[in-house]
Write an enzyme that holds these catalytic residues in place. Structure first.
Site, PDB file in Angstrom:
ATOM      1  N   ASP A 221       0.841  -1.200   0.000  1.00  0.00           N
ATOM      2  CA  ASP A 221       0.000   0.000   0.000  1.00  0.00           C
ATOM      3  C   ASP A 221       0.880   1.256   0.000  1.00  0.00           C
ATOM      4  O   ASP A 221       0.374   2.378  -0.064  1.00  0.00           O
ATOM      5  CB  ASP A 221      -1.017  -0.008   1.159  1.00  0.00           C
ATOM      6  N   SER A 222       2.207   1.043   0.005  1.00  0.00           N
ATOM      7  CA  SER A 222       3.148   2.147  -0.241  1.00  0.00           C
ATOM      8  C   SER A 222       2.854   2.789  -1.595  1.00  0.00           C
ATOM      9  O   SER A 222       3.327   3.887  -1.877  1.00  0.00           O
ATOM     10  CB  SER A 222       4.594   1.644  -0.204  1.00  0.00           C
TER      11      SER A 222
ATOM     12  N   ASP B   8      -1.087  -6.222  -0.193  1.00  0.00           N
ATOM     13  CA  ASP B   8      -1.383  -5.594   1.104  1.00  0.00           C
ATOM     14  C   ASP B   8      -2.880  -5.393   1.313  1.00  0.00           C
ATOM     15  O   ASP B   8      -3.594  -4.997   0.385  1.00  0.00           O
ATOM     16  CB  ASP B   8      -0.736  -4.201   1.145  1.00  0.00           C
TER      17      ASP B   8
ATOM     18  N   LYS C 203      -1.080  -9.396   3.015  1.00  0.00           N
ATOM     19  CA  LYS C 203      -0.301  -8.895   4.163  1.00  0.00           C
ATOM     20  C   LYS C 203      -1.177  -7.952   4.987  1.00  0.00           C
ATOM     21  O   LYS C 203      -1.904  -7.130   4.421  1.00  0.00           O
ATOM     22  CB  LYS C 203       0.968  -8.179   3.689  1.00  0.00           C
TER      23      LYS C 203
ATOM     24  N   GLU D 100      -1.228  -5.491   8.660  1.00  0.00           N
ATOM     25  CA  GLU D 100      -0.429  -4.850   9.698  1.00  0.00           C
ATOM     26  C   GLU D 100      -0.990  -5.187  11.086  1.00  0.00           C
ATOM     27  O   GLU D 100      -2.190  -5.423  11.237  1.00  0.00           O
ATOM     28  CB  GLU D 100      -0.419  -3.324   9.507  1.00  0.00           C
TER      29      GLU D 100
ATOM     30  N   GLU E 105       9.351  -3.943  10.299  1.00  0.00           N
ATOM     31  CA  GLU E 105       9.759  -2.651   9.733  1.00  0.00           C
ATOM     32  C   GLU E 105      10.324  -1.730  10.812  1.00  0.00           C
ATOM     33  O   GLU E 105       9.709  -1.533  11.874  1.00  0.00           O
ATOM     34  CB  GLU E 105       8.534  -1.988   9.066  1.00  0.00           C
TER      35      GLU E 105
HETATM   36  O1  KIV Z   1       3.566  -1.100   1.607  1.00  0.00           O
HETATM   37  C1  KIV Z   1       4.718  -1.545   1.522  1.00  0.00           C
HETATM   38  O2  KIV Z   1       5.433  -1.355   0.540  1.00  0.00           O
HETATM   39  C2  KIV Z   1       5.215  -2.332   2.646  1.00  0.00           C
HETATM   40  C3  KIV Z   1       6.675  -2.625   2.669  1.00  0.00           C
HETATM   41  C4  KIV Z   1       7.427  -1.417   3.030  1.00  0.00           C
HETATM   42  C5  KIV Z   1       6.987  -3.759   3.569  1.00  0.00           C
HETATM   43  O3  KIV Z   1       4.475  -2.692   3.505  1.00  0.00           O
END
Ligand code: KIV
Length: 266
Positions: free
Chosen positions: A45-46, A84, A114, A116, A183
């Site tokens: 989600d970056s 994510d 993924k 959090e 992280e």
């Molecule tokens: O969103 C993302 O790119 C991440 C990585 C930094 C692990 O969660």
């Protein structure tokens, strides 16, 4: 070539084989990562920050993740695809998490999702794993909690913080996650957690003692050389390469030097 699966990733820890994970958000980047031997491609989600130009990841939607998941999946023939779960797609409760994880698999073509959070996300992780969806955990700095944490800061600097991160990682492992991203935590803590946990740890800003590493592709490629947090290494300086190429194009168009007969049809 068969795609790398969640059990394959789990086995890599047993064999002492390091896991290389990289983010990607579109087809060409995914294709290059796959060809380069990246084991796990993460649609992070970056993308809210590096693709959409937002200050954080909070505005990213499930639809965004599904769209980019499909783009990336089209470029992969070997690497495992993790997508994510964006902010507020799982925090309401485990049933909401399961429904949305299902959409990321069915529509976003994810092989795993993924999520959090540690203890607070454990019930949701268990429900997804019970439904047959492999889950990657994410502890330490959890960017979706940026406002509560007071910024993108190193976590686990004191004993209480370290204990909390340990509890979080164990809770996620017990809930059935097959690997855990860590992280921005002190390297010593990450090394200790890696020795304690049975599942692989994948670090970003967590030192060399993890079972694998992950970086944001735009960061490691130097797409914006002004962005250089301590944990990023620039393996290329693409911002300069791209700017020069675009400048060359503009100059030639303005001068009438492009196209030539070579790029034209008779
Ligand atoms: O969103 C993302 O790119 C991440 C990585 C930094 C692990 O969660």
């Amino acid at each position: 070539m068969p795609r790398i699966t969640a059990p394959d990733i789990l086995k890599m820890k047993g064999k002492g084989e390091k896991i290389a994970m990289l983010t990607a958000y579109d087809f060409p980047m995914a294709k290059m990562a796959d060809a380069a031997g990246v084991d796990m491609v993460l649609v992070g989600d970056s993308l809210g920050m590096v693709v959409q130009g937002q200050p954080d990841t909070l505005r990213v939607t499930l639809r965004d993740m599904i769209y980019h998941g499909r783009c990336v999946a089209a470029g992969l023939s070997r690497a495992h695809l993790t997508v994510d779960m964006p902010f507020m797609s799982y925090q309401v409760g485990p049933r909401q998490a399961l429904r949305n994880a299902g959409r990321l698999v069915k529509e976003g073509l994810a092989q795993s999702v993924k999520i959090e959070g540690g203890v607070r996300s454990a019930e949701a992780v268990k429900m997804m794993v019970d439904a047959g969806i492999p889950v990657v955990g994410h502890v330490g700095l959890t960017p979706q909690s940026v406002h509560a944490l007071g910024g993108f800061k190193v976590q686990g600097r004191d004993a209480a913080g370290q204990e909390r991160i340990l509890e979080d990682a164990v809770a996620i492992q017990e809930a059935g996650a097959f690997c855990i991203v860590m992280e921005m935590i002190p390297a010593e803590l990450a090394t200790r957690l890696t020795a304690t946990l049975q599942v692989p740890t994948i670090g970003i800003g967590a030192g060399p003692g993890c079972d694998g590493q992950v970086l944001v592709c735009n960061d490691m490629l130097g797409m914006d050389m002004t962005f250089k947090p301590r944990f990023v290494k620039h393996y290329a300086q693409l911002d300069d390469v791209i700017r020069k190429a675009m400048k060359g194009y503009v100059t030639e168009v303005k001068a009438g030097a492009f196209p030539t007969p070579e790029q034209s049809f008779a």
